[in-house]
Design an enzyme around this catalytic site. Structure first.
Site, PDB file in Angstrom:
ATOM      1  CE  LYS A 184      -3.474   4.799  -2.252  1.00 24.00           C
ATOM      2  NZ  LYS A 184      -4.481   5.293  -2.999  1.00 24.00           N
TER       3      LYS A 184
ATOM      4  NE  ARG B 212      -0.256   7.620   9.374  1.00 21.50           N
ATOM      5  CZ  ARG B 212      -1.070   6.656   9.510  1.00 21.50           C
ATOM      6  NH1 ARG B 212      -2.472   6.509   9.287  1.00 21.50           N
ATOM      7  NH2 ARG B 212      -0.291   5.557   8.914  1.00 21.50           N
TER       8      ARG B 212
ATOM      9  CG  ASN C 198      -5.754   7.596  10.032  1.00 18.37           C
ATOM     10  OD1 ASN C 198      -4.780   7.940   9.743  1.00 18.37           O
ATOM     11  ND2 ASN C 198      -6.040   5.993  10.319  1.00 18.37           N
TER      12      ASN C 198
ATOM     13  CB  VAL D  95     -13.521   4.872  13.127  1.00 18.05           C
ATOM     14  CG1 VAL D  95     -14.972   5.408  13.354  1.00 18.05           C
ATOM     15  CG2 VAL D  95     -12.079   5.957  13.337  1.00 18.05           C
TER      16      VAL D  95
ATOM     17  CG  PHE E 246     -12.265   1.064  18.778  1.00 24.48           C
ATOM     18  CD1 PHE E 246     -11.555  -0.330  18.481  1.00 24.48           C
ATOM     19  CD2 PHE E 246     -11.327   2.206  18.999  1.00 24.48           C
ATOM     20  CE1 PHE E 246     -10.109  -0.652  18.677  1.00 24.48           C
ATOM     21  CE2 PHE E 246     -10.165   1.827  19.283  1.00 24.48           C
ATOM     22  CZ  PHE E 246      -9.379   0.667  19.259  1.00 24.48           C
TER      23      PHE E 246
ATOM     24  CE1 TYR F  41      -4.039   2.198   0.750  1.00 23.62           C
ATOM     25  CE2 TYR F  41      -2.573   3.086   2.349  1.00 23.62           C
ATOM     26  CZ  TYR F  41      -3.580   3.095   1.357  1.00 23.62           C
ATOM     27  OH  TYR F  41      -4.631   4.181   1.328  1.00 23.62           O
ATOM     28  CG  ASP F  42       2.981   2.187   3.454  1.00 27.01           C
ATOM     29  OD1 ASP F  42       1.691   1.928   3.486  1.00 27.01           O
ATOM     30  OD2 ASP F  42       3.512   1.976   4.782  1.00 27.01           O
TER      31      ASP F  42
ATOM     32  CB  THR G 230      -1.219   9.762  18.066  1.00 30.42           C
ATOM     33  OG1 THR G 230      -0.206   9.863  16.949  1.00 30.42           O
ATOM     34  CG2 THR G 230      -0.666   9.608  19.409  1.00 30.42           C
TER      35      THR G 230
END
Ligand code: NAD
Ligand code: UDP
Length: 329
Positions: free
Chosen positions: A167, A295, A192, A206, A209, A163-164, A228
């Protein structure tokens, strides 16, 4: 009926004054792509949504399908595609680590071969093209918060690399097509982003959770929970993306788009429990490999160039997202 007639009147006026654009959205049936299609249609454009439905779903766009200015095409961007358009938003690519690691070779092909195919289309048609790049180009960053000038700290051979690095290579291709062929490019680095229409089994933090909290199941933190992220609500993100597309031709980016308010993953878990009134316990699993520890975007460029900054607080955005998931889980 009155609404339909009113929509037709708006489309007719836009067509007459030449401001109605033919816009291709790749990945248009995904989370962000579907919000983008919806917003572009509201603005009176002729929208073509292209998707292979890997992580997207017709459910995300079914409410748009009655609109005569909306077309849906099943297509994989790793194959060439030809059409006459004014603008291309290249959103196609699985974004959740769970999904992009499912078939990593396909993921990197989607970013790299997909970018070449869409850039070739832009080159032939003269369309402006926007790339949905990512904060992942910064990897597990040594510079914090992250400005666009930072070149990143990315493992080229790890499980996130498909992915990284995909991109990152797509960004390279965009700038080379711009320098070599004068293609009109726009690159945004998305941090995000969350909101309604994420998949319940999407795997991102998100949605995980919220779904766990609504089911009163354990909330699974990977690692210490001290890592973070900075979470942006989808409506704000779509606004920034469209503003970027509509900048003058000389503006290429890359521009960071995200909410600069930083939270630990533990804080996010506690907030979700509070907002859902859940009985869930928060539990800890081993950290995942190469997980970025911090981040946070610097968004000074977006503020200055796009007159943009997020407006939806995490608490408010989460409440809206929880409402959505209550309806589907
Ligand atoms: P998503 O997985 O919900 O949407 C991606 C869409 O692309 C899906 O509809 C999927 O079916 C489609 N797709 C995947 N591979 C394809 C292919 N080869 N051909 C055609 N369609 C294909 O993800 P999202 O969160 O909506 O992300 C959209 C874009 O934004 C992605 O490019 C992602 O990398 C980027 N982005 C998102 C975030 C975020 O937090 N949501 C952050 C950074 C970057
Ligand atoms: N994460 C977590 N529990 C989950 C899913 C994710 O603790 O159920 C963590 C993950 O390890 C990472 C952060 O939440 O530190 C954000 O993960 P996500 O997959 O949403 O996005 P990305 O890592 O790509 O930013």
């Amino acid at each position: 009926m009155t609404l339909i007639l009113e929509n037709f009147r708006i489309f007719a006026l836009l067509r007459l004054n030449g401001s109605m654009k033919k816009i291709l959205v790749t990945g248009g049936a995904g989370f962000l792509g579907s919000h983008l299609c919806e917003r572009l249609l509201k603005e009176g454009h002729d929208v073509i949504c292209l998707d292979n439905y890997f992580t997207g779903s017709k459910r995300n766009i079914v409410h748009l399908m009655g609109n005569p200015y909306f077309e849906v095409i099943r297509h994989d961007i790793t194959e060439p595609f030809d059409i006459e358009v004014d603008q291309i938003y290249n959103m196609a690519c699985p974004a959740s680590p769970v999904h992009y690691q499912f078939d990593p070779i396909k993921t990197i092909n989607t970013s790299v071969v997909g970018a070449v195919n869409m850039l070739e289309l832009a080159n032939r048609t003269g369309a402006k093209i926007l790339q949905a790049s990512t904060s992942e180009v910064y990897g597990d960053p040594f510079v914090h918060p992250q400005p666009e000038e930072y070149w990143g700290n990315v493992n080229p051979i790890g499980i996130r690399s498909c992915y990284d690095e995909g991109k990152r290579c797509a960004e390279t291709l965009f700038f080379d097509y711009h320098r070599q062929n004068k293609v009109k490019i726009k690159v945004v680095r998305i941090f995000n982003t969350y909101g309604p229409r994420m998949l319940p089994d999407d795997g991102r933090v998100v949605s995980n959770f919220i779904v766990q909290a609504l089911k009163n199941e354990d909330i699974t933190i990977y690692g210490t929970g001290e890592q973070t992220r900075s979470f942006c609500y989808c409506e704000d993100m779509i606004d920034g993306i469209i503003r970027m597309m509509n900048t003058d031709d000389e503006v290429t980016g890359p521009v960071n788009l995200g909410n600069p308010k930083e939270f630990t993953i533990k804080q996010l878990a506690e907030l979700v429990v509070e907002l859902t009134g859940s009985k869930s316990n928060i539990i800890y699993h081993p950290a995942v490999q190469d997980d970025p520890q911090q981040r946070q975007p610097i968004i000074d460029k977006a503020k200055a160039m796009l007159n943009w900054q997020p407006t939806v607080e995490l608490r408010e955005g989460l409440a809206r997202t929880i409402e959505y998931f209550r309806g589907i889980v």
